[in-house]
Design a protein around this motif. Sequence first.
Motif, short mmCIF file in Angstrom:
data_model
loop_
_atom_site.label_atom_id
_atom_site.label_comp_id
_atom_site.label_asym_id
_atom_site.label_seq_id
_atom_site.Cartn_x
_atom_site.Cartn_y
_atom_site.Cartn_z
N GLY A 227 -60.24 40.75 18.59
CA GLY A 227 -59.53 41.78 17.85
C GLY A 227 -59.68 43.15 18.50
N ASP A 228 -60.92 43.47 18.91
CA ASP A 228 -61.16 44.75 19.58
C ASP A 228 -60.41 44.82 20.90
N ARG A 229 -60.43 43.71 21.63
CA ARG A 229 -59.73 43.69 22.92
C ARG A 229 -58.22 43.84 22.72
N LEU A 230 -57.69 43.19 21.69
CA LEU A 230 -56.27 43.31 21.40
C LEU A 230 -55.91 44.74 21.04
N MET A 231 -56.69 45.36 20.17
CA MET A 231 -56.42 46.74 19.77
C MET A 231 -56.57 47.69 20.96
N SER A 232 -57.55 47.44 21.81
CA SER A 232 -57.74 48.28 23.00
C SER A 232 -56.52 48.20 23.91
N THR A 233 -55.99 46.99 24.08
CA THR A 233 -54.80 46.81 24.91
C THR A 233 -53.61 47.55 24.31
N VAL A 234 -53.44 47.45 23.01
CA VAL A 234 -52.32 48.12 22.33
C VAL A 234 -52.47 49.64 22.48
N GLU A 235 -53.69 50.16 22.32
CA GLU A 235 -53.91 51.60 22.46
C GLU A 235 -53.64 52.06 23.89
N LYS A 236 -54.06 51.27 24.87
CA LYS A 236 -53.79 51.63 26.27
C LYS A 236 -52.28 51.66 26.54
N GLN A 237 -51.58 50.66 26.02
CA GLN A 237 -50.13 50.60 26.21
C GLN A 237 -49.46 51.81 25.55
N LEU A 238 -49.91 52.18 24.37
CA LEU A 238 -49.35 53.33 23.68
C LEU A 238 -49.60 54.61 24.47
N ASP A 239 -50.83 54.79 24.97
CA ASP A 239 -51.15 55.97 25.79
C ASP A 239 -50.29 56.01 27.04
N HIS A 240 -50.11 54.85 27.68
CA HIS A 240 -49.28 54.77 28.89
C HIS A 240 -47.83 55.16 28.57
N ARG A 241 -47.30 54.65 27.48
CA ARG A 241 -45.92 54.94 27.11
C ARG A 241 -45.74 56.43 26.82
N ILE A 242 -46.67 57.02 26.11
CA ILE A 242 -46.60 58.46 25.82
C ILE A 242 -46.68 59.26 27.11
N ASP A 243 -47.58 58.87 28.01
CA ASP A 243 -47.73 59.56 29.30
C ASP A 243 -46.43 59.49 30.10
N MET A 244 -45.81 58.32 30.15
CA MET A 244 -44.56 58.16 30.90
C MET A 244 -43.44 58.99 30.29
N GLU A 245 -43.37 59.06 28.97
CA GLU A 245 -42.35 59.88 28.32
C GLU A 245 -42.56 61.35 28.64
N ASN A 246 -43.82 61.79 28.61
CA ASN A 246 -44.12 63.19 28.93
C ASN A 246 -43.76 63.51 30.37
N LYS A 247 -44.08 62.60 31.30
CA LYS A 247 -43.73 62.82 32.71
C LYS A 247 -42.22 62.89 32.88
N GLY A 248 -41.50 62.01 32.22
CA GLY A 248 -40.04 62.01 32.31
C GLY A 248 -39.43 63.30 31.78
N LEU A 249 -39.94 63.77 30.65
CA LEU A 249 -39.45 65.04 30.10
C LEU A 249 -39.78 66.20 31.03
N SER A 250 -40.98 66.20 31.57
CA SER A 250 -41.39 67.27 32.48
C SER A 250 -40.53 67.29 33.73
N ARG A 251 -40.28 66.12 34.30
CA ARG A 251 -39.45 66.04 35.51
C ARG A 251 -38.02 66.47 35.22
N SER A 252 -37.50 66.07 34.09
CA SER A 252 -36.14 66.45 33.72
C SER A 252 -36.03 67.97 33.57
N PHE A 253 -37.02 68.57 32.91
CA PHE A 253 -37.03 70.02 32.74
C PHE A 253 -37.15 70.72 34.08
N ASN A 254 -38.05 70.24 34.95
CA ASN A 254 -38.23 70.85 36.27
C ASN A 254 -36.96 70.74 37.11
N GLN A 255 -36.31 69.60 37.07
CA GLN A 255 -35.09 69.41 37.84
C GLN A 255 -34.00 70.37 37.35
N SER A 256 -33.86 70.49 36.06
CA SER A 256 -32.86 71.38 35.49
C SER A 256 -33.15 72.83 35.85
#
Length: 159
Positions: A78-107
């Motif tokens: 259960g802990d391993r499953l939750m840890s994996t889900v939390e890592k995936q969530l952090d990764h997804r948020i990080d990728m969204e932030n990078k995408g927004l930052s790159r889009s703003f910088n390009q504009s």
Amino acid sequence: MSRNKHKSNNKQISKSLDKEFEEKGEAVPEDVAEIINKLPKEDRKVITRVLSVKQTYSGPLPDGENIRIYNEVIPNGGDRLMSTVEKQLDHRIDMENKGLSRSFNQSSTGQWMGFAIAIVFGIIAWDLAKSGFTVAASILGTVDLVALVAVFITGRSSK
């Protein structure tokens, strides 16, 4: 008389099934209750157990009971499953932030480059006008201004 006895037996079974399912917050469809009522008593007990155990859920995480089962089957599952889900969530948020930052910088970079080009062409048009080439200066200045306005209008409408 046996038919009446069978009907009352069906009602009793149906009531007991309804009671079991109501305790779990579920309802037994009438057609299912009729089929179950036609079975022998032992078979009805088995079917009732199977029906009352059936569970469904929907979502990114399993329900608490399944997490407990993961813990029993896999050490700290259960802990391993939750840890994996939390890592995936952090990764997804990080990728969204990078995408927004790159889009703003390009504009932003595009706007600054367009501004610089407009200034350069404006200076060239001014120099041409100062040198006596007023027709060429007017054409270059007008094209520069129209192109700049068109880029900003189409850039905003495409977003």
